[in-house]
Design an enzyme around this catalytic site. Sequence first.
Site, PDB file in Angstrom:
ATOM      1  N   GLY A 155     -31.045   9.833 -29.675  1.00 48.52           N
ATOM      2  CA  GLY A 155     -29.988   9.334 -30.281  1.00 48.52           C
ATOM      3  C   GLY A 155     -30.163   8.611 -31.880  1.00 48.52           C
ATOM      4  CB  SER A 158     -26.505  10.728 -35.153  1.00 45.84           C
ATOM      5  OG  SER A 158     -25.979  10.278 -34.015  1.00 45.84           O
ATOM      6  CG  ASP A 192     -25.600  17.241 -24.344  1.00 43.38           C
ATOM      7  OD1 ASP A 192     -25.978  16.210 -23.971  1.00 43.38           O
ATOM      8  OD2 ASP A 192     -24.560  17.687 -24.043  1.00 43.38           O
ATOM      9  CE1 TYR A 218     -24.909   0.225 -22.108  1.00 41.89           C
ATOM     10  CE2 TYR A 218     -25.230  -2.178 -21.900  1.00 41.89           C
ATOM     11  CZ  TYR A 218     -25.393  -0.849 -22.569  1.00 41.89           C
ATOM     12  OH  TYR A 218     -26.431  -1.013 -23.496  1.00 41.89           O
ATOM     13  CB  SER A 219     -24.527  -4.173 -15.902  1.00 40.40           C
ATOM     14  OG  SER A 219     -24.015  -5.005 -16.825  1.00 40.40           O
ATOM     15  CB  ALA A 220     -24.600  -0.245 -12.698  1.00 37.45           C
ATOM     16  CB  SER A 221     -25.747   3.221 -16.369  1.00 31.90           C
ATOM     17  OG  SER A 221     -25.582   2.411 -17.968  1.00 31.90           O
ATOM     18  CB  THR A 265     -25.428  -0.375 -33.959  1.00 34.43           C
ATOM     19  OG1 THR A 265     -24.768  -0.706 -32.544  1.00 34.43           O
ATOM     20  CG2 THR A 265     -26.858  -0.721 -33.929  1.00 34.43           C
TER      21      THR A 265
END
Length: 265
Positions: A10, A12, A49, A141-144, A176
């Site tokens: 990540g 970029s 990727d 998002y929290s779960a991931s 960011t």
Amino acid sequence: MNTKTIIITGTSSGIGFVLAEYFGKKGHKVYGLSRKHTESAYFTSIPTDVTDNDAVQNAIAEVLKTETRIDVLINNAGMGMVGAVEDSSKEDILKLFNLNLVGAVQMMTAVMPKMRENKFGQIINVSSIGSEMGLPFRGFYSASKSALDKVTEAMRYEVYRWNIHVCSLHLGDIKTNIAENRVRTKVSEPYKNVFDKVYALMNSHVGDGTEPLEVAEYVDELLQKNKWKAHYYFGKFGQKIGVPLKWILPQGTYENLMKKYNKLA
């Protein structure tokens, strides 16, 4: 200085780019993996990727054409997702977990043989303070990130015998462009008014967040430690304090505090 070979995903933009340039300027051999090529005088960009396992394996093979070791992997690639649990589609959920969890696992799997051969490695999985609690309108998002934390904990048991260290680095809001890159699900009518308030607050927190360079300096300190804890927390005090409060407060009390913090009450 002990020069290390460092792979960062990540790179970029945002935290990843700052990390890659920071360690490149310090004289380390840095390889940045992201979907698009990134120009920098301080690190080598390899378009990758990380959700494509063949692309990941090819990228690591490319690194090993010139390097005899891989000392550090920083799994930074990830994405945000906002919206109510009810409104989230299967496709959006799988896309999120494919990057935030599966991509990180594929990267760890790819570097493990060389780290095991050299009997040394440091792996930092960039997580979130939000992985410790279900955040309103950021549940998946929290779960991931929570799933990545648990994989990190399990892996620590499995790889320590080869002197390979693994940790989760839980970040608070960092200044960011993450707000521009989040997946935003359809927001249905019952949630619209409250979501708009929470979303505006969410973006203001990012705007007032910690500078990415401070993250790089903190990671530098971590890499110089001989032993790692499983979890490190970096961010502003008001966000970090949410973690121990969740451990010690009754659930109802904690939820009331979270509602106030997120302007839900």
